[in-house]
Design an enzyme around this catalytic site. Structure first.
Site, mmCIF file in Angstrom:
data_model
loop_
_atom_site.group_PDB
_atom_site.id
_atom_site.type_symbol
_atom_site.label_atom_id
_atom_site.label_comp_id
_atom_site.label_asym_id
_atom_site.label_seq_id
_atom_site.Cartn_x
_atom_site.Cartn_y
_atom_site.Cartn_z
ATOM 1 N N LYS A 179 5.444 31.783 35.113
ATOM 2 C CA LYS A 179 6.779 32.063 35.001
ATOM 3 C C LYS A 179 6.947 33.700 35.113
ATOM 4 O O LYS A 179 6.797 34.305 34.208
ATOM 5 C CB LYS A 179 7.481 31.774 33.623
ATOM 6 C CG LYS A 179 8.883 31.477 33.605
ATOM 7 C CD LYS A 179 9.672 32.669 34.005
ATOM 8 C CE LYS A 179 9.822 33.542 33.146
ATOM 9 N NZ LYS A 179 10.470 34.696 33.519
ATOM 10 N N GLY A 231 5.047 41.168 27.101
ATOM 11 C CA GLY A 231 6.526 41.556 27.102
ATOM 12 C C GLY A 231 6.901 42.334 26.053
ATOM 13 O O GLY A 231 5.869 42.996 25.024
ATOM 14 N N SER A 232 8.122 42.465 25.544
ATOM 15 C CA SER A 232 8.719 43.458 24.484
ATOM 16 C C SER A 232 8.505 42.535 23.447
ATOM 17 O O SER A 232 8.343 41.349 23.049
ATOM 18 C CB SER A 232 10.107 43.607 24.778
ATOM 19 O OG SER A 232 10.881 42.307 24.734
ATOM 20 N N ALA A 235 11.482 39.957 22.847
ATOM 21 C CA ALA A 235 11.008 38.649 23.647
ATOM 22 C C ALA A 235 9.685 37.727 23.040
ATOM 23 O O ALA A 235 9.806 36.644 22.985
ATOM 24 C CB ALA A 235 10.837 38.739 25.055
ATOM 25 N N GLY A 236 8.729 38.655 22.602
ATOM 26 C CA GLY A 236 7.483 37.952 21.900
ATOM 27 C C GLY A 236 7.968 37.086 20.743
ATOM 28 O O GLY A 236 7.568 35.978 20.368
ATOM 29 N N CYS A 288 3.156 49.657 28.349
ATOM 30 C CA CYS A 288 3.157 49.196 27.221
ATOM 31 C C CYS A 288 1.779 50.154 26.381
ATOM 32 O O CYS A 288 1.949 50.629 25.233
ATOM 33 C CB CYS A 288 2.825 47.874 26.669
ATOM 34 S SG CYS A 288 1.428 47.110 27.589
ATOM 35 N N GLU A 387 9.784 52.265 21.168
ATOM 36 C CA GLU A 387 9.465 52.117 22.698
ATOM 37 C C GLU A 387 10.295 52.626 23.589
ATOM 38 O O GLU A 387 11.318 51.559 23.712
ATOM 39 C CB GLU A 387 8.513 50.574 22.841
ATOM 40 C CG GLU A 387 7.890 50.677 24.194
ATOM 41 C CD GLU A 387 7.012 49.532 24.397
ATOM 42 O OE1 GLU A 387 5.995 49.510 25.069
ATOM 43 O OE2 GLU A 387 7.536 48.381 24.308
#
Length: 487
Positions: A179, A231-232, A235-236, A288, A387
């Site tokens: 995805k 990801g962020s 979102a994680g 990151c 971040e």
């Protein structure tokens, strides 16, 4: 105006098929702000089809039942074709996310090739079955592929993050539903074409560009055995919550607020370029692992500030397709505004702008932010704790070596870092005391043959090397018959 790239089909289980819905994703250039591509937006119905196809291929197809060496032959063809087409891949990534083309070649396309190569090397050394003597008798310990993998990847380094999941998953014998981010679907289309040409059997790979809602649906799908996500943190957490409904295994590579510790004996002529390379020059700061907190001894603060200020001011900002560009645009207008908001917040908190601080002049289009260096930062400020994901860096004073380690560890994150010193042993000892997944002595790098991942909120699990490959196996123990006692 360049011709718009149009894709009207989805790659599901090795076939190009009509999408279930009519919705599309429009890809916009961060440099020109113009539409450059249009692809289908995958729906939950497409997810159902892809998962069912992957499930059938895993449960009954040839891929998991082939030998590791046979699967490796296919993965080698993928790697070699990716290498042959790396320039095309790099240009697609730059078109989508504005990554400077020199970085897209090295840090995106060629890095993905390197990750495939490192995974193949780890697989070559892997022992799938091992007989040992247990406490009660002989046992056979087996590695079995974990199953159907959902690989959910971000927009900043799409092929880098895909390779870290796809290469070990394929070698282990898993099937994969990929995805990609809606900002960067085009490179995944090219990768699907490459994998198809390499001879992946039917059902082994699907590619579904979609938004976060479809990601959550995919992660919560009962047909998925593992979710591999980059990801962020926010979102994680959502991915982990969705996967928890079915106790689906997860690996999460999340955010960072990494510290570069400059010790009092460091050679600044080497440290300053390395820090620039690990901050603004690392995908325009959209990384990151970026070294966004630079910890400086008070005795050398002015010297470091002057060196980094001059280095930031000299960085070429501009057209990401220009090989001389070091800092390109940010991926979206929202990301640009996020960075500008943090620059404002930093000033309100009392930090001092030493370089940059706004939108570059003379750029009528594009989501650009100047390479920005903040001085007089303390570690309790938001710009030092949150971040930002852009070319914004904080200088923080420290008094003693113990103070530097304390500040480095005083973070919700623990993904990357660096220490600069004339004494490598001293730097290595500092590294042992910093709770972070990867730390470089006198430089900034990631090695695809070594485990990569984070402590604390920077994630769960590891990618790359033997440790990353191990994450795509389940372990089975077979208790063998106990030999009869000899008289």
């Amino acid at each position: 105006m360049a011709q718009i790239i149009e894709h009207d089909k989805l790659f599901i289980g090795g076939r190009w098929v009509e999408p279930a819905g009519a919705e599309t994703i429009e890809v916009v250039s961060p440099h020109t702000e113009q539409l450059v591509a249009r692809v289908p937006h995958a729906t939950p119905a497409d997810v159902d089809t892809a998962v069912a196809t992957a499930r059938e291929a895993f449960d009954h197809g040839p891929w998991p039942r082939m030998t590791l060496a046979e699967r490796a032959e296919v993965v080698i063809r993928i790697k070699d074709t990716l290498l042959a087409r790396h320039r095309e891949m790099a240009e697609l990534i730059t078109l989508q996310n504005g990554s400077p083309i020199t970085f897209s070649v090295r840090g995106q396309a060629l890095s993905a090739v390197g990750i495939f190569g490192a995974a193949l090397a780890a697989a070559d050394r892997l022992q799938l079955e091992e007989e040992r003597q247990g406490l009660t008798g002989p046992v056979l310990v087996r590695r079995q592929p974990i199953g159907v993998v959902a690989a959910v990847v971000p927009w900043n380094v799409p092929q880098f993050t895909i390779a870290g999941k796809l290469a070990p998953a394929l070698l282990a014998g898993c099937t994969v539903v990929l995805k990609p981010s809606p900002e960067t679907p085009l490179d995944s289309y090219l990768l699907a074409e490459i994998c198809d040409q390499a001879g992946l059997p039917e059902g082994v790979l699907s590619v579904l560009p979609a938004d976060r809602e479809t990601s959550a649906y995919l992660a919560s799908h009962p047909g998925i055995d593992k979710v591999a996500f980059t990801g962020s943190v926010g979102a994680g957490k959502a991915i982990m919550a969705a996967a928890a409904q079915n106790l689906t295994r997860v690996s999460l590579e999340l955010g960072g607020k990494s510290a570069a510790i400059i010790l009092d004996d460091a050679d600044l002529s080497a440290a300053v370029p390395a820090i620039v390379g690990g901050t603004c020059a690392a995908n325009s700061g959209q990384a990151c692992v970026a070294l966004t907190r630079v910890l400086v001894p008070a005795s050398r603060y002015d010297e470091v500030a002057a060196g980094l200020t001059a280095a930031f001011a000299a960085l070429k900002v501009g057209d990401p397709m220009d090989p001389a560009t070091v800092v390109g645009p940010l991926v979206t207008k929202n990301q640009q505004q996020r960075n500008l908001d943090y620059i404002r917040i930093g000033q309100e908190e009392g930090a001092k702008i030493l370089a940059g601080g706004g939108v570059p002049t003379g750029r009528p289009t594009g989501w650009y932010v100047e390479p920005t260096l903040f001085g007089e930062v303390t570690n309790d400020m938001r710009i030092a704790r949150e971040e930002i994901f852009g070319p914004v860096v904080c200088l923080i004073r420290y008094e003693t070596e113990e103070d530097a380690v304390r500040i480095a560890n005083d973070s919700d994150y623990g993904l990357s870092g660096a220490v600069f010193t004339a004494d490598v042993e001293r730097g290595t000892e500092i590294a042992r005391r910093v709770r972070t997944g990867t730390l470089t002595v006198n430089g900034f790098r990631l090695d695809p043959a070594a485990p990569f991942g984070g402590f604390k909120k920077s994630g769960i699990g590891r990618e790359f090397g033997p440790e990353g490959l191990a994450g795509y196996f389940e372990y089975q123990t077979v208790n063998l018959p106990v030999p009869p006692r000899q008289p």
